[in-house]
Design an enzyme around this catalytic site. Structure first.
Site, mmCIF file in Angstrom:
data_model
loop_
_atom_site.group_PDB
_atom_site.id
_atom_site.type_symbol
_atom_site.label_atom_id
_atom_site.label_comp_id
_atom_site.label_asym_id
_atom_site.label_seq_id
_atom_site.Cartn_x
_atom_site.Cartn_y
_atom_site.Cartn_z
ATOM 1 N N ASN A 295 2.615 11.542 -3.217
ATOM 2 C CA ASN A 295 1.221 11.779 -3.579
ATOM 3 C C ASN A 295 0.501 10.973 -2.426
ATOM 4 O O ASN A 295 0.333 9.823 -2.628
ATOM 5 C CB ASN A 295 0.872 11.477 -4.944
ATOM 6 N N LYS B 269 -2.742 10.807 -2.068
ATOM 7 C CA LYS B 269 -4.183 10.387 -2.509
ATOM 8 C C LYS B 269 -5.115 10.667 -1.392
ATOM 9 O O LYS B 269 -4.991 11.835 -0.756
ATOM 10 C CB LYS B 269 -4.042 8.860 -2.730
ATOM 11 N N HIS C 196 -3.722 12.204 -12.978
ATOM 12 C CA HIS C 196 -3.106 11.071 -12.349
ATOM 13 C C HIS C 196 -4.095 10.014 -12.924
ATOM 14 O O HIS C 196 -5.208 10.283 -13.257
ATOM 15 C CB HIS C 196 -3.300 11.376 -10.804
ATOM 16 N N GLU D 257 -5.449 7.553 -11.696
ATOM 17 C CA GLU D 257 -6.891 7.466 -10.703
ATOM 18 C C GLU D 257 -7.738 8.150 -10.886
ATOM 19 O O GLU D 257 -9.089 7.697 -11.195
ATOM 20 C CB GLU D 257 -6.302 7.303 -9.389
ATOM 21 N N GLU E 231 3.987 7.767 -15.478
ATOM 22 C CA GLU E 231 3.578 6.781 -14.494
ATOM 23 C C GLU E 231 3.062 5.454 -15.132
ATOM 24 O O GLU E 231 1.749 5.776 -15.377
ATOM 25 C CB GLU E 231 2.637 7.437 -13.374
ATOM 26 N N GLY F 288 0.784 1.415 -7.346
ATOM 27 C CA GLY F 288 0.300 0.803 -6.019
ATOM 28 C C GLY F 288 0.128 -0.722 -6.276
ATOM 29 O O GLY F 288 -0.645 -1.231 -5.475
ATOM 30 N N SER G 273 5.250 2.567 -7.721
ATOM 31 C CA SER G 273 6.043 1.617 -6.841
ATOM 32 C C SER G 273 7.482 2.113 -6.400
ATOM 33 O O SER G 273 8.342 1.237 -6.496
ATOM 34 C CB SER G 273 5.841 0.241 -7.112
ATOM 35 N N GLY H 227 3.484 7.288 -4.344
ATOM 36 C CA GLY H 227 2.328 7.109 -3.414
ATOM 37 C C GLY H 227 2.702 6.302 -2.226
ATOM 38 O O GLY H 227 3.142 6.937 -1.050
ATOM 39 N N GLY H 228 2.486 5.140 -2.087
ATOM 40 C CA GLY H 228 2.598 4.292 -1.039
ATOM 41 C C GLY H 228 3.769 4.683 -0.074
ATOM 42 O O GLY H 228 3.704 4.938 1.301
#
Ligand code: PEP
Length: 257
Positions: free
Chosen positions: A13, A15, A99, A101, A171, A177, A217, A238-239
């Site tokens: 993802n 983002k 999600h 966010e 999640e 994050g 994470s 993500g990251g």
């Protein structure tokens, strides 16, 4: 993972990260390190403006492209929004829905998530439906009830035939994050609860065919342990999905025979 009954899916993802040129560069880097044979499906969910570039760049790598959102109406006066048909027409296969966010910053609720799940399925897309508790909710001891409710609400009115096309991503909001990962036991407990919830709604045969991912994470150092849990069939990342080296290490962790 349990490849006998369902797909293992490693999805990135991105983002609001990477331009179209950076998308091309990432694809070239990933190509250089991608394993030849894959026992898992690899998906990269990119910002809407990069979808066409991504489809072209990942084409010969057997990497599917996903979107990060869609709107639930088919067409009309909804300035700035993108429909399921528009995504499908570009060659998109997956779309992330709900999600945390989007729930936090863009007012998405269990009701809009459900509408988007229906819109995605109707357009022939595979929704990756995100559910998970905040830190306060975990500390209140309501994680299991809350996640079961989110799953039931997201799937409300979805037929048994269509639910097989859905992916659920657990999640925990406190792990996204933040560098804090749920322990394998915490993640496994909730992913098993999600499968039990689907079993109660659709029966055992359908429940065992649905891919359930963990996200929060996930990185090369913890991927193998998380993916070893029988009800965790992949990751939403993500990251670590922004760096080709880390992303491929996670793919390799899911690629064990
Ligand atoms: C996510 O955005 O879905 C996510 C899991 O992010 P991160 O891996 O950076 O925690």
């Amino acid at each position: 993972m349990n490849r006998r009954y369902r797909k293992t899916i490693i999805a990135g993802n991105w983002k609001m990260n990477k331009t179209a040129s950076e998308t091309k560069k990432f694809a070239e880097e990933l190509k250089a390190v991608m394993p030849k044979a894959k026992w898992c499906e690899v998906v990269v969910c990119v910002p809407a403006v990069n979808i066409q570039t991504a489809i072209k760049a990942f084409k010969d790598m057997r990497v599917s492209v996903g979107a990060e959102n869609l709107f639930y109406e088919k067409s009309g006066a909804y300035t700035g929004e993108v429909s399921g048909d528009m995504l499908k027409d570009l060659g998109v296969k997956y779309v992330i829905i709900g999600h945390s966010e989007r729930r936090q910053y863009f007012g998405e609720t269990d009701v809009t998530v459900n509408k988007k799940v229906h819109a995605a399925l109707e357009a022939g897309l595979h929704p990756i439906i995100c559910v998970g508790e905040s830190l306060e909710q975990r500390e209140m001891g309501i994680t299991m009830e809350l996640v079961a409710l989110q799953v039931k609400a997201a799937l409300s009115g979805v037929s048994a035939e269509k639910v097989r096309k859905c992916v659920i991503a657990y999640e925990p909001v406190w792990a996204i994050g933040t560098g804090k990962t749920a322990t394998a036991e915490q993640a496994a407990e909730v992913c098993t609860l999600i499968r039990t919830t689907i079993r109660h709604l659709y029966g055992a045969r359908i429940a065992r065919s649905v891919t359930i991912q963990y996200g929060g994470s996930m990185k090369p150092a913890n991927a193998a342990e998380l993916l070893a849990q029988p009800d965790i069939d992949g990751g939403l990342i993500g990251g670590a999905a922004l760096k080709s080296g880390e992303f491929v290490d996670i793919i390799n962790a899911a690629n064990q025979e």
